[in-house]
Scaffold this motif. Structure first.
Motif, PDB file in Angstrom:
ATOM      1  N   VAL A 100       0.818  -1.204   0.000  1.00 13.07           N
ATOM      2  CA  VAL A 100       0.000   0.000   0.000  1.00 13.07           C
ATOM      3  C   VAL A 100       0.852   1.254   0.000  1.00 13.07           C
ATOM      4  O   VAL A 100       0.601   2.201  -0.737  1.00 13.07           O
ATOM      5  N   GLY A 101       1.905   1.292   0.836  1.00 12.85           N
ATOM      6  CA  GLY A 101       2.733   2.486   0.853  1.00 12.85           C
ATOM      7  C   GLY A 101       3.601   2.587   2.076  1.00 12.85           C
ATOM      8  O   GLY A 101       3.675   1.674   2.910  1.00 12.85           O
ATOM      9  N   ILE A 102       4.278   3.738   2.191  1.00 11.69           N
ATOM     10  CA  ILE A 102       5.192   4.038   3.286  1.00 11.69           C
ATOM     11  C   ILE A 102       4.694   5.287   3.989  1.00 11.69           C
ATOM     12  O   ILE A 102       4.284   6.256   3.346  1.00 11.69           O
ATOM     13  N   ASN A 103       4.720   5.264   5.294  1.00 14.32           N
ATOM     14  CA  ASN A 103       4.307   6.413   6.094  1.00 14.32           C
ATOM     15  C   ASN A 103       5.469   6.894   6.938  1.00 14.32           C
ATOM     16  O   ASN A 103       6.321   6.112   7.372  1.00 14.32           O
ATOM     17  N   GLY A 104       5.500   8.191   7.185  1.00 12.44           N
ATOM     18  CA  GLY A 104       6.537   8.764   8.034  1.00 12.44           C
ATOM     19  C   GLY A 104       6.264  10.225   8.280  1.00 12.44           C
ATOM     20  O   GLY A 104       5.395  10.834   7.657  1.00 12.44           O
ATOM     21  N   ASN A 183       6.825   8.894   1.383  1.00 10.83           N
ATOM     22  CA  ASN A 183       5.394   8.633   1.574  1.00 10.83           C
ATOM     23  C   ASN A 183       4.513   9.462   0.645  1.00 10.83           C
ATOM     24  O   ASN A 183       3.375   9.095   0.385  1.00 10.83           O
ATOM     25  N   ILE A 184       5.027  10.581   0.129  1.00 17.94           N
ATOM     26  CA  ILE A 184       4.181  11.442  -0.705  1.00 17.94           C
ATOM     27  C   ILE A 184       3.873  10.802  -2.049  1.00 17.94           C
ATOM     28  O   ILE A 184       2.841  11.083  -2.660  1.00 17.94           O
ATOM     29  N   HIS A 185       4.715   9.898  -2.513  1.00 24.71           N
ATOM     30  CA  HIS A 185       4.560   9.424  -3.886  1.00 24.71           C
ATOM     31  C   HIS A 185       4.152   7.951  -3.967  1.00 24.71           C
ATOM     32  O   HIS A 185       4.231   7.331  -5.028  1.00 24.71           O
ATOM     33  N   CYS A 186       3.718   7.370  -2.850  1.00 22.09           N
ATOM     34  CA  CYS A 186       3.415   5.942  -2.829  1.00 22.09           C
ATOM     35  C   CYS A 186       2.373   5.544  -3.871  1.00 22.09           C
ATOM     36  O   CYS A 186       2.509   4.509  -4.535  1.00 22.09           O
ATOM     37  N   ALA A 192       5.581  -3.349  -9.808  1.00 26.61           N
ATOM     38  CA  ALA A 192       6.143  -4.669  -9.547  1.00 26.61           C
ATOM     39  C   ALA A 192       6.721  -5.234 -10.836  1.00 26.61           C
ATOM     40  O   ALA A 192       6.057  -5.242 -11.875  1.00 26.61           O
ATOM     41  N   LEU A 193       7.961  -5.662 -10.767  1.00 26.40           N
ATOM     42  CA  LEU A 193       8.577  -6.421 -11.845  1.00 26.40           C
ATOM     43  C   LEU A 193       8.834  -7.825 -11.315  1.00 26.40           C
ATOM     44  O   LEU A 193       8.579  -8.115 -10.144  1.00 26.40           O
ATOM     45  N   ASP A 194       9.361  -8.717 -12.146  1.00 26.88           N
ATOM     46  CA  ASP A 194       9.456 -10.110 -11.722  1.00 26.88           C
ATOM     47  C   ASP A 194      10.486 -10.351 -10.625  1.00 26.88           C
ATOM     48  O   ASP A 194      10.496 -11.420 -10.017  1.00 26.88           O
ATOM     49  N   ASP A 195      11.339  -9.366 -10.351  1.00 27.82           N
ATOM     50  CA  ASP A 195      12.349  -9.564  -9.316  1.00 27.82           C
ATOM     51  C   ASP A 195      12.171  -8.619  -8.136  1.00 27.82           C
ATOM     52  O   ASP A 195      13.100  -8.426  -7.340  1.00 27.82           O
ATOM     53  N   GLY A 196      10.997  -8.010  -7.989  1.00 25.06           N
ATOM     54  CA  GLY A 196      10.774  -7.183  -6.817  1.00 25.06           C
ATOM     55  C   GLY A 196       9.898  -5.977  -7.079  1.00 25.06           C
ATOM     56  O   GLY A 196       9.295  -5.835  -8.154  1.00 25.06           O
ATOM     57  N   LEU A 197       9.829  -5.103  -6.070  1.00 27.08           N
ATOM     58  CA  LEU A 197       9.111  -3.839  -6.169  1.00 27.08           C
ATOM     59  C   LEU A 197      10.088  -2.728  -6.513  1.00 27.08           C
ATOM     60  O   LEU A 197      11.230  -2.718  -6.012  1.00 27.08           O
ATOM     61  N   TYR A 198       9.645  -1.790  -7.335  1.00 29.42           N
ATOM     62  CA  TYR A 198      10.467  -0.662  -7.740  1.00 29.42           C
ATOM     63  C   TYR A 198       9.715   0.623  -7.404  1.00 29.42           C
ATOM     64  O   TYR A 198       8.524   0.744  -7.703  1.00 29.42           O
ATOM     65  N   TYR A 199      10.422   1.558  -6.819  1.00 30.54           N
ATOM     66  CA  TYR A 199       9.798   2.769  -6.280  1.00 30.54           C
ATOM     67  C   TYR A 199      10.553   3.978  -6.811  1.00 30.54           C
ATOM     68  O   TYR A 199      11.743   4.141  -6.563  1.00 30.54           O
ATOM     69  N   CYS A 200       9.870   4.830  -7.575  1.00 31.22           N
ATOM     70  CA  CYS A 200      10.499   6.072  -8.023  1.00 31.22           C
ATOM     71  C   CYS A 200       9.927   7.233  -7.213  1.00 31.22           C
ATOM     72  O   CYS A 200       8.720   7.329  -7.005  1.00 31.22           O
ATOM     73  N   THR A 201      10.797   8.082  -6.728  1.00 30.01           N
ATOM     74  CA  THR A 201      10.377   9.259  -5.988  1.00 30.01           C
ATOM     75  C   THR A 201      11.347  10.389  -6.305  1.00 30.01           C
ATOM     76  O   THR A 201      12.203  10.244  -7.187  1.00 30.01           O
ATOM     77  N   TYR A 202      11.234  11.509  -5.613  1.00 33.54           N
ATOM     78  CA  TYR A 202      12.064  12.660  -5.942  1.00 33.54           C
ATOM     79  C   TYR A 202      12.451  13.410  -4.677  1.00 33.54           C
ATOM     80  O   TYR A 202      11.769  13.347  -3.654  1.00 33.54           O
ATOM     81  N   SER A 264       6.500   8.945 -12.691  1.00 32.72           N
ATOM     82  CA  SER A 264       5.582   7.816 -12.793  1.00 32.72           C
ATOM     83  C   SER A 264       6.170   6.814 -13.767  1.00 32.72           C
ATOM     84  O   SER A 264       6.655   7.202 -14.842  1.00 32.72           O
ATOM     85  N   MET A 265       6.129   5.513 -13.400  1.00 31.77           N
ATOM     86  CA  MET A 265       6.735   4.470 -14.225  1.00 31.77           C
ATOM     87  C   MET A 265       5.692   3.460 -14.687  1.00 31.77           C
ATOM     88  O   MET A 265       4.664   3.257 -14.041  1.00 31.77           O
ATOM     89  N   ALA A 266       5.989   2.792 -15.801  1.00 35.19           N
ATOM     90  CA  ALA A 266       5.188   1.662 -16.278  1.00 35.19           C
ATOM     91  C   ALA A 266       6.089   0.726 -17.057  1.00 35.19           C
ATOM     92  O   ALA A 266       6.978   1.170 -17.797  1.00 35.19           O
ATOM     93  N   GLN A 267       5.857  -0.579 -16.881  1.00 32.94           N
ATOM     94  CA  GLN A 267       6.570  -1.549 -17.698  1.00 32.94           C
ATOM     95  C   GLN A 267       5.867  -1.679 -19.035  1.00 32.94           C
ATOM     96  O   GLN A 267       4.648  -1.824 -19.104  1.00 32.94           O
TER      97      GLN A 267
END
Length: 410
Positions: A100-104, A183-186, A192-202, A264-267
């Motif tokens: 779902v996301g990261i909080n802080g 947390n702002i960009h969750c 998700a790719l086949d080898d894990g989760l990928y997270y782009c932020t700034y 924002s990313m997409a495979q």
């Protein structure tokens, strides 16, 4: 309805359906903005939006104002949200749950920075190395996942491993720790790719590929840069993976230039990953605030040289449909939809303007969300600030949805 035909497919942008509307005169920036769509475990669709000042220290939604609505018929009609409309959205993980996301903690006053000198500054603030501010302590981050089997949310501690981790200030008086940028960009930045989760932020930050702190300082580090992280343990640990830094080629000498942000990313169908990035929140006659496209063919480890995607573009959101067509939404001023059938995501059709009341100029926050309904359609949510009130007493900020349908030619 707006209809546009291309080689091999066509787009239909449906007429708007009102989700919720504010009162006349409620024009504060941040109110009825940042709309998002989530599936609910009972089959409903939940629309959510902000009702708070657009600030790094914002404290959340107001209890006195409706900030959620639900639809039981794929967006045709809307009602007040109920406790039964529990959100069931997130990115699928190997453990069977949804990330779902990261909080802080977001921002707080920067009084303790009086004894520290920023490494670099621009008109909006300064940037520091996190390791030079031991009084801040490590980031306090918590992850959330949704278990579809039990319909429950679970939280867990999150660790971020980031070489040359930055800390920045906003207008010199508010500290922006790494937790804020994570947390702002969750909702927009995780795939998700086949080898894990990928997270782009700034973040305003340094060259994290540099071997030393001295080498990490570059001329644009006080502007936003995009950073990508990877998790192979279902979101518990995030390791820095790659970055897309501003260079002389992309720097725009303008008062509205912010650097690369809101990614924002997409495979894509060919396995590559395409990322869109904003560079500014406004528009000026001589430069504009363009959005850029960059592409990775090695699981987000390296990125191509960014190319201009369009001359405007806040929160450029990208989604690939099951039919193989990829959509992108963005704007300010004007709200636009673009599409591509290119499996690499490099060649796009001309943008289509999404109609707003009384034209494009500052009629929306121009942030959107796209929720796939099936392989050929998505529900798009956006705002319309000048929609007339039903009683004719004026205009009210409004949240609306439209169905976008893709028709492939056989």
């Amino acid at each position: 309805m707006v209809h546009r035909s291309y080689q091999g497919f066509s787009l239909e942008i449906g007429d708007p359906t009102l989700v919720w509307q504010g009162a006349a005169g409620d024009n504060k920036w941040g109110h009825y903005q940042f709309p998002a769509l989530h599936p609910a475990e009972n089959g409903a669709i939940v629309a959510a939006w902000g009702y708070h000042d657009d600030s790094v220290t914002r404290s959340g939604y107001s209890d006195a104002v409706v900030t959620d609505a639900a639809s039981d018929d794929l967006g045709r009609t809307w009602r007040r949200v109920t406790p039964e409309d529990r959100k069931a959205s997130g990115v699928p993980m190997p453990n069977g749950r949804l990330f779902v996301g990261i909080n802080g903690k977001a921002g707080y006053q920067a009084a303790f920075l009086k004894n520290h000198t920023p490494v670099s500054t621009n008109r909006t603030g300064g940037v520091f190395f996190a390791e030079d501010l031991p009084e801040m302590g490590p980031p306090e981050l918590t992850g959330t996942e949704y278990d579809p089997k039990t319909g429950t949310l679970h939280t867990f501690p999150v660790t971020v491993n980031w070489r040359h981790m930055p800390v920045s200030t906003w207008m010199q008086d508010t500290v922006i720790p790494v937790a804020y940028y994570l947390n702002i960009h969750c909702h927009y930045g995780v795939i998700a790719l086949d080898d894990g989760l990928y997270y782009c932020t700034y973040a305003r930050g340094f060259d994290s590929d540099a071997p030393t702190k001295a080498d990490a300082v570059h001329k644009y580090c006080a502007y936003f840069q995009v950073y990508v992280f990877r998790s192979t343990d279902c979101g518990r640990t995030w390791n820095y993976l790659s970055e897309r830094l501003v260079t002389d080629d992309e720097f725009i000498p303008s008062t509205v230039f912010e650097g690369f942000c809101e990614p924002s990313m997409a495979q894509m169908a060919d396995g590559s990953v395409v990322m869109l990035m904003r560079t500014g929140g406004g528009w000026v006659q001589d430069h504009g605030s363009p959005c850029y496209l960059t592409r990775s063919t090695d699981r987000c480890r390296t990125w191509s040289k960014p190319v201009r995607f369009d001359s405007v573009g806040v929160l450029p959101l990208i989604r690939r449909l099951g039919c193989g067509i990829t959509l992108a939404t963005y704007g300010r001023p004007g709200l636009y939809l673009r599409a591509t059938a290119d499996p690499s995501g490099l060649t796009w059709e001309e943008p289509v303007a999404v109609p707003l009341t009384d034209g494009p100029e500052w009629r929306s926050c121009y942030y959107t969300d796209l929720l796939p309904l099936d392989a050929n359609s998505v529900l798009m949510i956006h705002t319309d600030f000048h929609r007339p009130l039903p009683d004719g007493s004026g205009e009210g900020k409004s949240v609306v949805v439209r169905k976008i349908t893709v028709k492939r030619e056989v």
